[in-house]
Design an enzyme around this catalytic site. Sequence first.
Site, PDB file in Angstrom:
ATOM      1  N   ASP A   1     -10.142  -3.909  -4.762  1.00 20.55           N
ATOM      2  CA  ASP A   1      -9.549  -3.546  -4.031  1.00 20.55           C
ATOM      3  C   ASP A   1      -9.607  -2.480  -4.216  1.00 20.55           C
ATOM      4  O   ASP A   1     -10.243  -1.495  -4.889  1.00 20.55           O
ATOM      5  CB  ASP A   1      -8.155  -3.461  -4.380  1.00 20.55           C
TER       6      ASP A   1
ATOM      7  N   SER B   1       0.541  -1.651  -0.226  1.00 19.22           N
ATOM      8  CA  SER B   1      -0.268  -0.275   0.172  1.00 19.22           C
ATOM      9  C   SER B   1       1.145   1.371  -0.167  1.00 19.22           C
ATOM     10  O   SER B   1       1.600   1.598  -0.651  1.00 19.22           O
ATOM     11  CB  SER B   1      -0.892  -0.154   1.220  1.00 19.22           C
TER      12      SER B   1
ATOM     13  N   HIS C   1      -8.681  -5.856  -0.207  1.00 26.23           N
ATOM     14  CA  HIS C   1      -6.704  -4.907  -0.338  1.00 26.23           C
ATOM     15  C   HIS C   1      -5.447  -5.233  -0.371  1.00 26.23           C
ATOM     16  O   HIS C   1      -4.577  -5.449  -0.269  1.00 26.23           O
ATOM     17  CB  HIS C   1      -6.708  -3.574   1.084  1.00 26.23           C
TER      18      HIS C   1
END
Length: 267
Positions: free
Chosen positions: A212, A107, A242
């Site tokens: 996601d 991320s 995610h």
Amino acid sequence: MIEPTEREVTVPSGTLAVRTWSAGNPRWIALLSHGYGEHSGRYQWVAEQLVGAQALVCAPDHVGHGKSPGERVLFSDADTVVEDLEAVRRTISAEHPDLPVVLIGHSLGGMFAVRHAQKHQDSLSAVVLSAPVLGTWHVLDLLEAEEIPDTPIDPSTLSRDPQVGRDYVDDPLVWHGAFKRPTLAAIDRCLTAINEGVTLRVPTLWVHGEDDELVPEADTRTGIDRVRGFEFHEHVYPGGRHELFNETNRAEVLGDVLTFVGRELNT
């Protein structure tokens, strides 16, 4: 369960809390860069899989995150976070000078990983990016608001496993408050720097969930296409949300990661 060793490492921003997992006689170093608002302790299962593949796993809590000092989730210059990461890498590499380093970023930690690779390519043997924030990110639209609303991350977007969301909500080291304007502005500047920076020479694997919602695959791809080098691999997982390392098919994802790493390191 492999218990991590916890220590403090001196870095440009001050000191960071760093967790290390190892089972002895490692053949490579896995340097983990966690995502926004979370901490390296959430990577226990990942670390155990990597250790099982003969890695020494090193995972700092970024400034303002987890057990590291600083105002929560606040940084004004992403390159400082990147240089913190490089200082941790130098420390662990000095202790294990013969081991190749694989940088694994998730991320926002994936954004830091790409920026690190752009600046320190010769120090890395491979890079793994899990749902990295690259290209464009809809969260940055909050910068246009006069006052940033208190909109915490929806835990249901993390994984199809509901326990992952429950654990996230109950974790006292996870930030559950609003985004901070200086942090968003720093992310915006970092994405621009990445887009204008060099392509990646280091072998890179990108993994992303098709479903996601936090960091949509299509948005990330606009940035990936700017930095993609000659040796670049990708896996997009149908139905994945995610946190692929916490998904219902996490064993498949880690298997793909370890296949890539083994091929690049000839382990």
